[in-house]
Design a protein around this motif. Structure first.
Motif, short mmCIF file in Angstrom:
data_model
loop_
_atom_site.label_atom_id
_atom_site.label_comp_id
_atom_site.label_asym_id
_atom_site.label_seq_id
_atom_site.Cartn_x
_atom_site.Cartn_y
_atom_site.Cartn_z
N ALA A 60 10.51 -5.26 -23.94
CA ALA A 60 11.90 -5.24 -23.49
C ALA A 60 12.04 -6.23 -22.34
N ASP A 61 13.18 -6.88 -22.25
CA ASP A 61 13.39 -7.86 -21.18
C ASP A 61 13.20 -7.24 -19.80
N SER A 62 13.56 -5.98 -19.65
CA SER A 62 13.52 -5.33 -18.35
C SER A 62 12.10 -5.10 -17.83
N VAL A 63 11.09 -5.21 -18.70
CA VAL A 63 9.72 -4.95 -18.26
C VAL A 63 8.82 -6.18 -18.37
N LYS A 64 9.34 -7.25 -18.91
CA LYS A 64 8.52 -8.47 -19.05
C LYS A 64 7.99 -8.92 -17.70
N GLY A 65 6.71 -9.24 -17.67
CA GLY A 65 6.08 -9.69 -16.44
C GLY A 65 5.57 -8.57 -15.56
N ARG A 66 5.95 -7.34 -15.87
CA ARG A 66 5.51 -6.19 -15.08
C ARG A 66 4.62 -5.24 -15.88
N PHE A 67 4.92 -5.09 -17.17
CA PHE A 67 4.18 -4.16 -18.03
C PHE A 67 3.33 -4.96 -19.01
N THR A 68 2.17 -4.39 -19.36
CA THR A 68 1.29 -5.00 -20.34
C THR A 68 0.83 -3.94 -21.34
N ILE A 69 1.03 -4.21 -22.61
CA ILE A 69 0.58 -3.30 -23.66
C ILE A 69 -0.70 -3.84 -24.27
N SER A 70 -1.60 -2.94 -24.61
CA SER A 70 -2.84 -3.31 -25.27
C SER A 70 -3.28 -2.16 -26.17
N ARG A 71 -4.19 -2.45 -27.08
CA ARG A 71 -4.65 -1.40 -27.98
C ARG A 71 -6.12 -1.58 -28.30
N ASP A 72 -6.74 -0.46 -28.63
CA ASP A 72 -8.13 -0.44 -29.08
C ASP A 72 -8.09 0.13 -30.49
N ASN A 73 -8.21 -0.73 -31.49
CA ASN A 73 -8.09 -0.27 -32.88
C ASN A 73 -9.20 0.70 -33.26
N ALA A 74 -10.38 0.50 -32.73
CA ALA A 74 -11.50 1.38 -33.07
C ALA A 74 -11.24 2.80 -32.56
N LYS A 75 -10.58 2.90 -31.43
CA LYS A 75 -10.29 4.21 -30.85
C LYS A 75 -8.91 4.73 -31.23
N ILE A 76 -8.16 3.94 -31.96
CA ILE A 76 -6.77 4.26 -32.34
C ILE A 76 -5.99 4.67 -31.10
N THR A 77 -6.05 3.82 -30.11
CA THR A 77 -5.46 4.10 -28.80
C THR A 77 -4.65 2.89 -28.34
N VAL A 78 -3.52 3.18 -27.71
CA VAL A 78 -2.69 2.12 -27.14
C VAL A 78 -2.46 2.45 -25.67
N TYR A 79 -2.41 1.41 -24.86
CA TYR A 79 -2.26 1.55 -23.42
C TYR A 79 -1.00 0.82 -22.95
N LEU A 80 -0.46 1.28 -21.86
CA LEU A 80 0.64 0.59 -21.20
C LEU A 80 0.34 0.53 -19.72
N GLN A 81 0.01 -0.66 -19.24
CA GLN A 81 -0.20 -0.87 -17.82
C GLN A 81 1.13 -1.23 -17.19
N MET A 82 1.57 -0.43 -16.26
CA MET A 82 2.87 -0.62 -15.63
C MET A 82 2.68 -0.95 -14.16
#
Length: 115
Positions: A60-82
């Motif tokens: 979303a435009d409102s979070v660009k540059g501040r939030f980072t999404i990542s995922r670990d496919n082996a663990k079927i896990t997604v993260y959001l660093q805010m």
């Protein structure tokens, strides 16, 4: 049966950081897209960030540059660093896991940004 569980929410001061985690388990071993949505009181649920199995991201435009999404496919896990959180980021954050035919949602985790 698929379970989607979010964690990592809480109370943080403006300018602070939080890391959300979403872990999926059950009968599906991979998802096309995993993402984070949020819903503030009185507002509609909105996309925050999403990531494909290949690593392509959308924010979303409102979070660009501040939030980072990542995922670990082996663990079927997604993260959001805010980072650099603002009071307007206050909301319940939900994880969405998408397959070709169905979406799975978690119960949500509260994020409150306040001094």
């Amino acid at each position: 049966q698929v379970q989607v569980v979010e964690s990592g929410g809480g109370l943080v001061q403006p300018g602070g950081s939080l890391r959300l985690t979403c872990a999926a388990s059950g009968s599906i071993s991979s998802f096309n897209v995993m993402g984070w949505y949020r819903q503030a009181p009185g507002k509609q649920r909105e996309l925050v960030a999403a990531i494909t199995s290949g690593g392509s991201t959308n924010y979303a435009d409102s979070v660009k540059g501040r939030f980072t999404i990542s995922r670990d496919n082996a663990k079927i896990t997604v993260y959001l660093q805010m980072n650099s959180l603002k009071p307007e980021d206050t909301a319940v954050y939900y994880c969405r896991c998408e397959t070709t035919f169905y979406d799975y949602w978690g119960q949500g985790t509260q994020v409150t940004v306040s001094s």
